[in-house]
Scaffold this active site. Structure first.
Site, mmCIF file in Angstrom:
data_model
loop_
_atom_site.group_PDB
_atom_site.id
_atom_site.type_symbol
_atom_site.label_atom_id
_atom_site.label_comp_id
_atom_site.label_asym_id
_atom_site.label_seq_id
_atom_site.Cartn_x
_atom_site.Cartn_y
_atom_site.Cartn_z
ATOM 1 N NE ARG A 261 -23.124 -11.105 9.961
ATOM 2 C CZ ARG A 261 -22.479 -12.104 9.386
ATOM 3 N NH1 ARG A 261 -22.573 -12.268 8.069
ATOM 4 N NH2 ARG A 261 -21.736 -12.928 10.095
ATOM 5 N NE ARG A 276 -27.780 -10.911 1.204
ATOM 6 C CZ ARG A 276 -26.547 -11.411 1.175
ATOM 7 N NH1 ARG A 276 -25.672 -11.070 2.090
ATOM 8 N NH2 ARG A 276 -26.178 -12.242 0.213
ATOM 9 C CD GLU A 348 -21.519 -17.366 2.585
ATOM 10 O OE1 GLU A 348 -21.161 -17.201 3.765
ATOM 11 O OE2 GLU A 348 -21.672 -16.435 1.773
ATOM 12 C CB SER A 351 -17.574 -18.285 5.571
ATOM 13 O OG SER A 351 -18.191 -17.916 4.362
ATOM 14 N NE ARG A 390 -27.491 -16.820 4.172
ATOM 15 C CZ ARG A 390 -26.724 -16.229 3.273
ATOM 16 N NH1 ARG A 390 -25.849 -16.934 2.592
ATOM 17 N NH2 ARG A 390 -26.823 -14.936 3.045
#
Length: 432
Positions: A261, A276, A348, A351, A390
Site C-alpha cells: 500500500r 503502518r 485497529e 477489519s 500489527r
C-alpha cells in the site's frame, strides 16, 4: 456497483442512504442518464423494426414490378440504416457515463450501521481479555523492537520510509504469527488455503472497489499490473464472471500474502515503528455466500478473527464502524482493536466487512438458485484474520518483560521450536 432499477424505483431512499455516507444526492443524474440510454435503445429498436418492415415491403414491391415504390422504400431504408450507428453510439456513450457514475459511489450502509463522521462515532460492541499489569516502565514496540530484530534504519536505507528490515527473533516471530493465523483459519474455521497472484489486472482491482477511486493508494508495475493491497482482491475475484450453482456455496478462502500500500492518504500518520508500512503480511479471509446467509457469515468471519486474538491472549474490543469510517465497498464493518500498553490505547488490528452484492455486481459474480432459471448476485465478505506486523506489535508490547525480552504466547511456542521467550541480542534464548 448499484442496481439502477432499485434507484429508479425509490430514488429518495437511495439519496437518503448516500447522505448517511456524506455523499451528495445522485439519483436525479443517474435516472436521467438511464432514461436517455433506454430512450436510445428503444429508438434503435423502433428504427430496426421499421427497417425490417420496409425491407419486406421492398420485396413485395419488386415482386409486383412496382419499381418506383421499391426505389423509394430502399431510400427510406438507407436513411434508417444511417441512423442506427448514431443511436447505438449514443446508447454506448450514455451507458459508459452511467456505469462510471455508479462505479464512483460507495456501497450503501446497512440499516444498523451507526451514523457518524469518523472513528469517534464508532460504537463499542464488546471487550475481551484483561489488560496486562506491569511493575516496570512500559515501553512501546519501536523501543523494544530493534534489540529483537526490527531494523527500522536499514529498512529505510534500502527502500525508503515505511519499510522495515525484519531479522533474527523478530523474523521468526513474524513467520510464526503468519503460519499460526493461516493454520487457525484453515484447520479450525474451514477456510480453503489459497496461494493467489500478488499482481493483478485492472478488472480485479475494479471488481473489489479499489479502482478507479483509490489508484493513488496502490502500487502499479511498468506493465500495467497492480500489486495487491490485500489478498481480498485475488480471493474475491476467484468467482468473477462466473455463474455458480447454489450447492457450491458458501465458498471460503484464506491466504497469507504480502500486501502493498502506498499509504498516500495516511501522510504523517504512524511514521514511527511498525504500525503502518508499505509492505506487510496478512492472513486474509473471503467468503462468497447466498444473500440469505450474508448476515450470519459476517458474524462468523468476525468471530474467526476474534478467535485468533483470544488464542494469543491479547486484550481486544470489537467496534461497529459508523457510516463515515467504513470502507468504500462495505455495507457494514466490524473493526477489532487490540490493546497496546506502550501507547495506552486500542489500535485497529482487523477489519471484517460484508459487501452485500456491491462487489459481485462489479465482478458479475452470480449463482443460480435451486430450481430457478434466472441468476442472482452472490454476496461477498472479507476480513483480516491476522495482520502480521500489527499483531507482532501487540505481542511485543503486551508480553514485554522488565529486561527487554518478550515472552512467547503459548500457542506460538510450537512454531518457534519451543522457545518461550525472545531475548534481546546478546542473550541466550530460553526454551520451555
Amino acid at each position: 456497483m448499484h442496481d439502477i432499477r432499485l434507484i429508479r424505483d425509490d430514488p429518495a431512499a437511495f439519496d437518503a442512504a448516500l447522505a448517511r455516507r456524506g455523499v451528495a444526492p445522485h439519483s436525479a443524474l443517474l435516472v436521467d442518464l438511464d432514461e436517455q440510454r433506454r430512450g436510445r435503445i428503444a429508438e434503435a429498436q423502433t428504427v430496426q423494426a421499421r427497417r425490417n418492415e420496409l425491407s419486406r415491403a421492398i420485396g413485395r414491391a419488386k415482386g409486383q414490378k412496382d419499381h418506383a415504390t421499391a426505389e423509394q422504400l430502399m431510400a427510406d431504408v438507407a436513411d434508417l440504416k444511417e441512423r442506427l450507428p448514431t443511436l447505438e453510439a449514443a446508447e454506448q456513450r450514455l451507458g459508459a457515463e452511467l456505469d462510471a457514475a455508479l462505479a464512483a459511489l460507495p456501497n450503501l450502509p446497512a440499516a444498523d450501521v451507526p451514523d457518524g463522521g469518523g472513528e469517534d462515532d464508532n460504537v463499542l460492541v464488546h471487550e475481551r481479555g484483561r489488560h496486562p499489569v506491569f511493575d516496570f516502565p512500559i515501553k512501546e514496540h519501536d523501543a523494544l523492537g530493534p534489540a529483537l530484530g526490527l531494523d527500522f534504519e536499514t529498512g529505510v536505507a534500502i527502500a525508503g520510509t515505511r519499510f522495515t528490515l525484519v531479522r533474527g527473533h523478530a523474523a521468526r516471530l513474524n513467520r510464526a504469527l503468519g503460519q499460526f493465523g493461516l493454520d487457525t483459519l484453515t484447520r479450525t474455521h474451514g477456510y480453503e488455503e489459497v496461494v493467489p497472484p500478488l499482481l493483478v489486472r485492472d478488472a480485479a482491482m475494479f471488481g473489489t472497489g479499489q479502482l478507479p477511486k483509490f489508484a493513488e493508494d496502490l502500487f502499479r508495475t511498468t506493465d500495467g499490473r497492480w500489486l495487491i493491497p490485500t489478498a481480498e482482491v485475488s480471493l474475491t475475484n476467484i468467482v468473477a464472471g462466473q455463474i455458480l450453482s447454489e450447492h457450491q456455496l458458501p465458498l471460503r478462502f484464506s491466504a497469507l500474502t504480502p500486501c502493498f500500500r502506498s499509504e498516500a492518504g495516511a501522510a504523517g500518520r504512524d511514521t514511527r515503528g511498525f504500525i503502518r508500512q508499505h509492505q506487510f503480511e496478512k492472513a486474509e479471509m473471503v467468503s462468497i455466500v447466498t444473500p440469505d446467509r450474508s448476515e450470519a457469515e459476517h458474524e462468523r468471519t468476525t468471530a474467526a478473527a476474534e478467535d485468533i486474538l483470544t488464542r494469543l491472549d491479547l486484550p481486544f474490543r470489537r467496534m461497529k464502524l459508523c457510516t463515515g469510517d467504513m470502507g468504500f465497498s462495505a455495507a457494514r464493518t466490524f473493526d477489532l482493536e487490540v490493546w497496546l500498553p506502550g501507547q495506552g490505547r486500542y489500535r485497529e488490528i482487523s477489519s471484517c466487512s460484508t459487501c452485500t452484492d456491491f462487489q459481485a455486481r462489479r465482478m458479475n459474480a452470480r449463482y443460480r438458485a435451486e430450481g430457478e432459471k434466472g441468476t442472482r448476485f452472490v454476496h461477498t465478505l472479507n476480513g483480516s484474520g491476522l495482520v502480521v506486523g500489527r499483531i507482532m506489535v501487540a505481542v511485543i508490547e503486551n508480553y514485554q518483560q522488565a529486561d527487554g525480552s518478550v515472552a512467547v504466547p503459548t500457542v506460538l511456542q510450537p512454531y518457534l521450536g519451543g522457545l518461550n521467550r525472545l531475548e534481546p541480542r546478546g542473550s541466550a534464548p530460553a526454551k520451555a
